[in-house]
Design a protein around this motif. Structure first.
Motif, PDB file in Angstrom:
ATOM      1  N   MET A 121      11.080   7.424  -6.898  1.00 52.28           N
ATOM      2  CA  MET A 121      10.349   6.157  -6.998  1.00 52.28           C
ATOM      3  C   MET A 121       8.852   6.462  -7.071  1.00 52.28           C
ATOM      4  O   MET A 121       8.321   7.175  -6.232  1.00 52.28           O
ATOM      5  N   THR A 122       8.187   5.925  -8.074  1.00 50.56           N
ATOM      6  CA  THR A 122       6.781   6.233  -8.280  1.00 50.56           C
ATOM      7  C   THR A 122       5.882   5.365  -7.405  1.00 50.56           C
ATOM      8  O   THR A 122       6.265   4.246  -7.019  1.00 50.56           O
ATOM      9  N   PRO A 123       4.663   5.856  -7.088  1.00 54.56           N
ATOM     10  CA  PRO A 123       3.725   5.059  -6.280  1.00 54.56           C
ATOM     11  C   PRO A 123       3.388   3.726  -6.929  1.00 54.56           C
ATOM     12  O   PRO A 123       3.173   2.730  -6.224  1.00 54.56           O
ATOM     13  N   ILE A 124       3.335   3.689  -8.268  1.00 60.00           N
ATOM     14  CA  ILE A 124       2.997   2.444  -8.953  1.00 60.00           C
ATOM     15  C   ILE A 124       4.053   1.375  -8.695  1.00 60.00           C
ATOM     16  O   ILE A 124       3.757   0.186  -8.631  1.00 60.00           O
ATOM     17  N   THR A 125       5.314   1.818  -8.503  1.00 58.24           N
ATOM     18  CA  THR A 125       6.384   0.870  -8.215  1.00 58.24           C
ATOM     19  C   THR A 125       6.150   0.203  -6.856  1.00 58.24           C
ATOM     20  O   THR A 125       6.244  -1.026  -6.722  1.00 58.24           O
ATOM     21  N   TYR A 126       5.840   1.009  -5.844  1.00 61.87           N
ATOM     22  CA  TYR A 126       5.582   0.464  -4.508  1.00 61.87           C
ATOM     23  C   TYR A 126       4.320  -0.396  -4.508  1.00 61.87           C
ATOM     24  O   TYR A 126       4.271  -1.436  -3.836  1.00 61.87           O
ATOM     25  N   PHE A 127       3.302   0.031  -5.245  1.00 64.51           N
ATOM     26  CA  PHE A 127       2.062  -0.746  -5.317  1.00 64.51           C
ATOM     27  C   PHE A 127       2.324  -2.101  -5.957  1.00 64.51           C
ATOM     28  O   PHE A 127       1.872  -3.144  -5.453  1.00 64.51           O
ATOM     29  N   SER A 128       3.063  -2.100  -7.062  1.00 67.11           N
ATOM     30  CA  SER A 128       3.368  -3.353  -7.757  1.00 67.11           C
ATOM     31  C   SER A 128       4.211  -4.275  -6.882  1.00 67.11           C
ATOM     32  O   SER A 128       3.988  -5.490  -6.845  1.00 67.11           O
ATOM     33  N   PHE A 129       5.171  -3.685  -6.171  1.00 64.31           N
ATOM     34  CA  PHE A 129       6.009  -4.505  -5.300  1.00 64.31           C
ATOM     35  C   PHE A 129       5.195  -5.062  -4.131  1.00 64.31           C
ATOM     36  O   PHE A 129       5.439  -6.182  -3.675  1.00 64.31           O
ATOM     37  N   GLY A 130       4.208  -4.279  -3.675  1.00 66.53           N
ATOM     38  CA  GLY A 130       3.324  -4.772  -2.621  1.00 66.53           C
ATOM     39  C   GLY A 130       2.525  -5.973  -3.088  1.00 66.53           C
ATOM     40  O   GLY A 130       2.362  -6.947  -2.342  1.00 66.53           O
ATOM     41  N   ILE A 131       2.039  -5.915  -4.326  1.00 65.66           N
ATOM     42  CA  ILE A 131       1.307  -7.049  -4.897  1.00 65.66           C
ATOM     43  C   ILE A 131       2.217  -8.266  -5.013  1.00 65.66           C
ATOM     44  O   ILE A 131       1.826  -9.393  -4.694  1.00 65.66           O
ATOM     45  N   PHE A 170      13.348   2.171  -1.608  1.00 71.21           N
ATOM     46  CA  PHE A 170      12.791   1.005  -2.294  1.00 71.21           C
ATOM     47  C   PHE A 170      13.751  -0.177  -2.224  1.00 71.21           C
ATOM     48  O   PHE A 170      13.336  -1.313  -1.988  1.00 71.21           O
ATOM     49  N   LEU A 171      15.040   0.085  -2.414  1.00 73.81           N
ATOM     50  CA  LEU A 171      16.031  -0.986  -2.356  1.00 73.81           C
ATOM     51  C   LEU A 171      16.161  -1.529  -0.938  1.00 73.81           C
ATOM     52  O   LEU A 171      16.344  -2.736  -0.738  1.00 73.81           O
ATOM     53  N   VAL A 172      16.058  -0.648   0.051  1.00 72.27           N
ATOM     54  CA  VAL A 172      16.091  -1.082   1.448  1.00 72.27           C
ATOM     55  C   VAL A 172      14.899  -1.985   1.744  1.00 72.27           C
ATOM     56  O   VAL A 172      15.035  -3.053   2.355  1.00 72.27           O
ATOM     57  N   LEU A 173      13.722  -1.565   1.300  1.00 72.77           N
ATOM     58  CA  LEU A 173      12.508  -2.349   1.519  1.00 72.77           C
ATOM     59  C   LEU A 173      12.588  -3.696   0.821  1.00 72.77           C
ATOM     60  O   LEU A 173      12.281  -4.740   1.409  1.00 72.77           O
ATOM     61  N   ALA A 174      13.017  -3.699  -0.439  1.00 71.04           N
ATOM     62  CA  ALA A 174      13.099  -4.936  -1.210  1.00 71.04           C
ATOM     63  C   ALA A 174      14.082  -5.917  -0.581  1.00 71.04           C
ATOM     64  O   ALA A 174      13.808  -7.125  -0.495  1.00 71.04           O
ATOM     65  N   ALA A 175      15.223  -5.419  -0.125  1.00 71.61           N
ATOM     66  CA  ALA A 175      16.222  -6.287   0.503  1.00 71.61           C
ATOM     67  C   ALA A 175      15.658  -6.927   1.766  1.00 71.61           C
ATOM     68  O   ALA A 175      15.871  -8.124   2.028  1.00 71.61           O
ATOM     69  N   ASN A 176      14.936  -6.156   2.565  1.00 72.27           N
ATOM     70  CA  ASN A 176      14.337  -6.688   3.785  1.00 72.27           C
ATOM     71  C   ASN A 176      13.262  -7.713   3.482  1.00 72.27           C
ATOM     72  O   ASN A 176      13.167  -8.756   4.146  1.00 72.27           O
ATOM     73  N   VAL A 177      12.435  -7.438   2.485  1.00 70.31           N
ATOM     74  CA  VAL A 177      11.352  -8.365   2.125  1.00 70.31           C
ATOM     75  C   VAL A 177      11.912  -9.713   1.698  1.00 70.31           C
ATOM     76  O   VAL A 177      11.479 -10.770   2.179  1.00 70.31           O
ATOM     77  N   PHE A 178      12.880  -9.703   0.790  1.00 70.67           N
ATOM     78  CA  PHE A 178      13.423 -10.973   0.302  1.00 70.67           C
ATOM     79  C   PHE A 178      14.206 -11.712   1.383  1.00 70.67           C
ATOM     80  O   PHE A 178      14.211 -12.944   1.417  1.00 70.67           O
TER      81      PHE A 178
END
Length: 319
Positions: A1-11, A228-236
């Motif tokens: 998973m690239t840093p840009i992916t985490y940055f974009s998801f953070g935004i 990333f999938l763990v983080l996304a699931a928790n966020v939503f």
């Protein structure tokens, strides 16, 4: 998973949090509005799942996961986190009851509590499931704490206070004002910066949510090892939690047997947490059925009680 992916998801997360702030402006949330937004957050999670399926190669170039596997993992993880987060809703009700949080301040209290939980969960996910597994005994400490809190709530006659760990720590190091000062977390009084009860409420909400995360995060790591999938699931799952709470609150506030029901639920959740990882572990489906059954009984008993009260009043008047 690239840093840009985490940055974009953070935004994206910040944008969604801002949207949540906008839709709860004014502090007054009706059951209808909360229900509509609950459906919106649920649909948005599945829309995000569709983007994973379509753009997984962009999200995670070179990942060993296929687009299909990543999509299924996210949906499974999201539904798991959503179902586990139902426990949190009843804990929120206990916290608001304990601290007598005014109705118009509850949306903001939940918002800051959820933001704190998002940050702390992200840290926990970064640490990983292995570290949590090494300190599995912590679950038992938290479980006993929940059981004790439930028992104290059942014994509470209205003139006693239950002081969770975050409150005791805050009061030890920071002076706290006697009353709420709107949405302010701290105020300046006699030239000194002090905390408000809202600060304590938010700290307790975030702390309790992380306690439940110690149960749910290892569970979702069993579904997928992709952070990333763990983080996304928790966020939503957390983003839709506030709206779902106000759907339930609109019904719960009318029930006089809410307190004993919540007391039982706290003890049950503590027992459930103690059994995690054992052969007697309580499945999520069973725990949800217990919660729904408990609240249903409380609702029916409250309705019967309220219907009988006018009849008893009339009898007294006739005499």
């Amino acid at each position: 998973m690239t840093p840009i992916t985490y940055f974009s998801f953070g935004i994206l997360t910040l944008v969604l949090v801002a949207l949540d702030i906008w839709q709860t402006r004014g502090g007054q949330i009706t059951i209808k509005k909360a229900a509509v937004w609950s459906v919106f957050w649920f649909a948005l999670a599945f829309l995000f799942a569709a983007t994973i399926y379509l753009f997984w190669d962009f999200y995670a170039p070179g990942s060993e996961y296929t687009a299909e596997k990543a999509t299924v993992s996210f949906i499974t993880g999201y539904l798991l986190e959503k179902s586990l987060s139902v426990d949190n809703l009843f804990v929120f009700a206990i916290i608001f009851h304990q601290y007598a949080v005014p109705e118009h301040l509850r949306p903001r209290a939940l918002l800051w509590g959820v933001i704190g939980a998002l940050i702390l969960r992200a840290i926990m996910i970064a640490v990983g499931a292995r570290l949590l597994a090494q300190y599995h005994w912590v679950l038992y400490v938290f479980a006993l704490f929940l059981i004790w809190t439930g028992i104290q709530l059942a014994r509470d006659k209205g003139d006693e206070e239950i002081n969770p760990l975050p409150e005791r720590l805050i009061r030890r190091f920071i002076p706290v004002s006697e009353s709420y000062r709107g949405n302010a977390l701290t105020i300046v009084e006699q030239g000194k910066r002090i905390a408000t009860p809202m600060f304590i409420v938010i700290a307790v909400i975030a702390f309790m949510d992380v306690m439940f995360a110690l149960d749910s995060i290892p569970a979702i790591f069993a579904v997928t090892r992709e952070p990333f999938l763990v983080l996304a699931a928790n966020v939503f799952a957390l983003l839709g939690l506030r709206s779902l709470y106000f759907v339930l609150q609109g019904m719960m506030d009318k029930f006089i047997y809410l307190k004993p029901a919540l007391s039982f639920i706290m003890v049950f959740i503590g027992i459930k947490m103690m059994l995690v990882g054992s052969e007697w572990e309580i499945p999520t489906v069973v725990s949800l059925l217990v919660l729904l059954t408990t609240m249903t009984i409380a609702v029916i008993a409250s309705v019967i009680k309220q219907r009988n009260e006018p009849a008893r009043t009339n009898v007294v008047v006739d005499k």
